[in-house]
Design a protein around this motif. Structure first.
Motif: not given
Length: 158
Positions: A95-113, A115-123
């Motif tokens: 898994i390349p790091y730049d392919a990661i969309k989310t990284f979550v560690d629910p045991s400590v309620e930590f997460g990263l998401r 987003e790329s411009p293609s994931d968003e509808d507006d500019e």
């Protein structure tokens, strides 16, 4: 010289460096306590490596769990490799790091998401990142929340 500072890409690089550091520590010492990870990644990324049957089953993105059973965790500069169990069938993944969309560690309620411009509808500016202490809930509701929230790092301190 460029006209502006690309904070989005700088943050992406920093947060992917954080993921690399966490995974390197896990590779050396194992998962401490109740820590475990949900990692969602783009299966169509040109450098992602996974079995054909997995890419057929998950043609756009896939979430893997690193918790009770994983082997051969190898952390590199551009991504990581790990063998995970899929229905009693061990499968190696890269898994390349730049392919990661989310990284979550629910045991400590930590997460990263990420987003790329293609994931968003507006500019929006490139590289929107959400960092939230209640990441598990945020990820479940992420489709309903198009805008990132800015969270003070002090909110993570107890």
């Amino acid at each position: 010289m460029s006209q502006s500072i690309d904070y989005g890409n700088l943050m992406h690089t920093a947060m992917r460096g954080l993921i690399k550091s966490v995974l390197q520590d896990v590779a050396e010492r194992g998962l401490p306590g109740a820590h475990h990870f949900f990692i969602t990644f783009d299966t169509t990324h040109p450098d992602a490596q996974l079995a054909d049957w997995l890419s057929d089953r998950y043609p756009g993105e896939m979430t893997v769990v690193m918790q009770h059973w994983y082997e051969n965790l190898l952390v590199g500069d551009d991504g990581f490799g790990v063998t995970l169990n899929f229905g009693d069938s061990p499968e190696p993944l890269y898994i390349p790091y730049d392919a990661i969309k989310t990284f979550v560690d629910p045991s400590v309620e930590f997460g990263l998401r990420f987003e790329s411009p293609s994931d968003e509808d507006d500019e929006e500016p490139d590289g929107e990142i959400t960092i939230a202490p209640d990441a598990v809930e945020d990820l479940e509701e992420s489709e309903a929340k198009p805008d990132a929230e800015i969270v003070s790092l002090d909110s993570f301190r107890k």
